[in-house]
Scaffold this motif. Structure first.
Motif, PDB file in Angstrom:
ATOM      1  N   ALA A 230     -17.340  41.845  39.272  1.00  0.00           N
ATOM      2  CA  ALA A 230     -16.615  41.730  38.004  1.00  0.00           C
ATOM      3  C   ALA A 230     -16.352  40.271  37.654  1.00  0.00           C
ATOM      4  O   ALA A 230     -16.471  39.863  36.484  1.00  0.00           O
ATOM      5  N   LEU A 231     -16.020  39.468  38.646  1.00  0.00           N
ATOM      6  CA  LEU A 231     -15.760  38.055  38.397  1.00  0.00           C
ATOM      7  C   LEU A 231     -17.039  37.320  37.990  1.00  0.00           C
ATOM      8  O   LEU A 231     -17.018  36.442  37.118  1.00  0.00           O
ATOM      9  N   ILE A 236     -20.449  34.851  33.740  1.00  0.00           N
ATOM     10  CA  ILE A 236     -21.668  34.836  32.927  1.00  0.00           C
ATOM     11  C   ILE A 236     -21.330  34.892  31.448  1.00  0.00           C
ATOM     12  O   ILE A 236     -21.895  34.180  30.616  1.00  0.00           O
ATOM     13  N   LYS A 237     -20.371  35.750  31.085  1.00  0.00           N
ATOM     14  CA  LYS A 237     -19.986  35.887  29.687  1.00  0.00           C
ATOM     15  C   LYS A 237     -19.368  34.599  29.148  1.00  0.00           C
ATOM     16  O   LYS A 237     -19.580  34.238  27.985  1.00  0.00           O
ATOM     17  N   LYS A 238     -18.612  33.899  30.011  1.00  0.00           N
ATOM     18  CA  LYS A 238     -18.002  32.644  29.568  1.00  0.00           C
ATOM     19  C   LYS A 238     -19.047  31.570  29.329  1.00  0.00           C
ATOM     20  O   LYS A 238     -18.847  30.658  28.520  1.00  0.00           O
ATOM     21  N   ASN A 239     -20.161  31.663  30.058  1.00  0.00           N
ATOM     22  CA  ASN A 239     -21.198  30.633  29.940  1.00  0.00           C
ATOM     23  C   ASN A 239     -22.186  30.911  28.811  1.00  0.00           C
ATOM     24  O   ASN A 239     -23.087  30.094  28.550  1.00  0.00           O
TER      25      ASN A 239
END
Length: 240
Positions: A230-231, A236-239
């Motif tokens: 999950a982390l 990945i989504k933040k990048n």
């Protein structure tokens, strides 16, 4: 430890022993049947296993170990008569009663759960009476671990994303409890343990206790992987 080559005791497979083992299997069967009723058919096999494990864990803590605590606190006989009959002495001033009482499953008479614990006490004599270390651990095990195990089952049914966190907490408690139960014996040469036959050593002491080692370790491994995944997904989504 006792010599494992000694002759088998005549009461190794008596009625109380057989009923106790069947009752343990009944707990697992009840947990499995409950999983069939409350979990969605789409629930993964891993989460279904965790539900069954934690429900069986809670039932063992509440029913079996809860009965042990009951006899430690409420079953007693006069010390003079009990010690003459070979009962294990109760620590001085337990519950403020000096040395005049002997507590534990050994004082439970014909109560089925007292008899069950006396069967297990053939392998580990501490469970016949009141061992302060064991009783202290069981208070936490029954009231905290048992309650948390039930809550984890609820979380699994609700697909709560925090389930893995709670499972790690409980698994760590189970591992710590097991270590603190047997470490005193290891340090004193296993003076309270009887490993004189297959049933005492491999069924009572090894099998039933290492279940609460290997399964919690697997729970931690899986839950850490779940949280890490999950982390990583959030990273990945933040990048993006």
């Amino acid at each position: 430890m006792a010599d494992t080559t000694s002759s088998l005791p005549v009461d190794l497979f008596d009625q109380t022993t057989i009923i106790s083992l069947l009752f343990t299997l009944a707990i697992v069967a009840a947990a499995y049947a409950t999983s069939r009723q409350v979990l969605a058919s789409s629930t993964s096999s891993t989460l279904r296993f965790f539900f069954i494990w934690h429900l069986a864990d809670a039932l063992c803590h509440f029913i079996l170990e809860g009965s042990f605590l009951y006899h430690c606190f409420f079953s007693h006989v006069p010390a003079e008569d009990a010690l003459a009959a070979g009962f294990h002495p109760t620590p001085f001033n337990f519950l403020g009663h000096g040395a005049e009482r002997v507590y534990g499953a050994q004082a439970g008479g014909s109560n089925p759960f007292a008899q069950m614990w006396m069967v297990y006490a053939r392998a580990d004599r501490r469970w016949a009476g009141v061992d302060l270390g064991v009783v202290s651990l069981e208070l936490l095990t029954v009231f905290f671990d048992g309650t948390l195990a039930l809550y984890i089952c609820y979380c699994i049914t609700k697909k709560d994303p925090k389930t893995s966190i709670w499972m790690i907490i409980l698994a760590t408690c189970e591992l710590y409890g097991g270590f603190m139960t047997f470490c005193p014996e290891w340090l004193t040469g296993n003076i309270n343990l009887d490993t004189s036959n297959f049933m005492y050593l491999w069924v009572y002491l090894v099998f039933f206790n290492t279940l609460w080692v290997f399964i919690p370790l697997y729970v931690i491994w899986w839950a850490v992987g779940d949280i890490s995944g999950a982390l990583n997904e959030r990273k990945i989504k933040k990048n993006l």
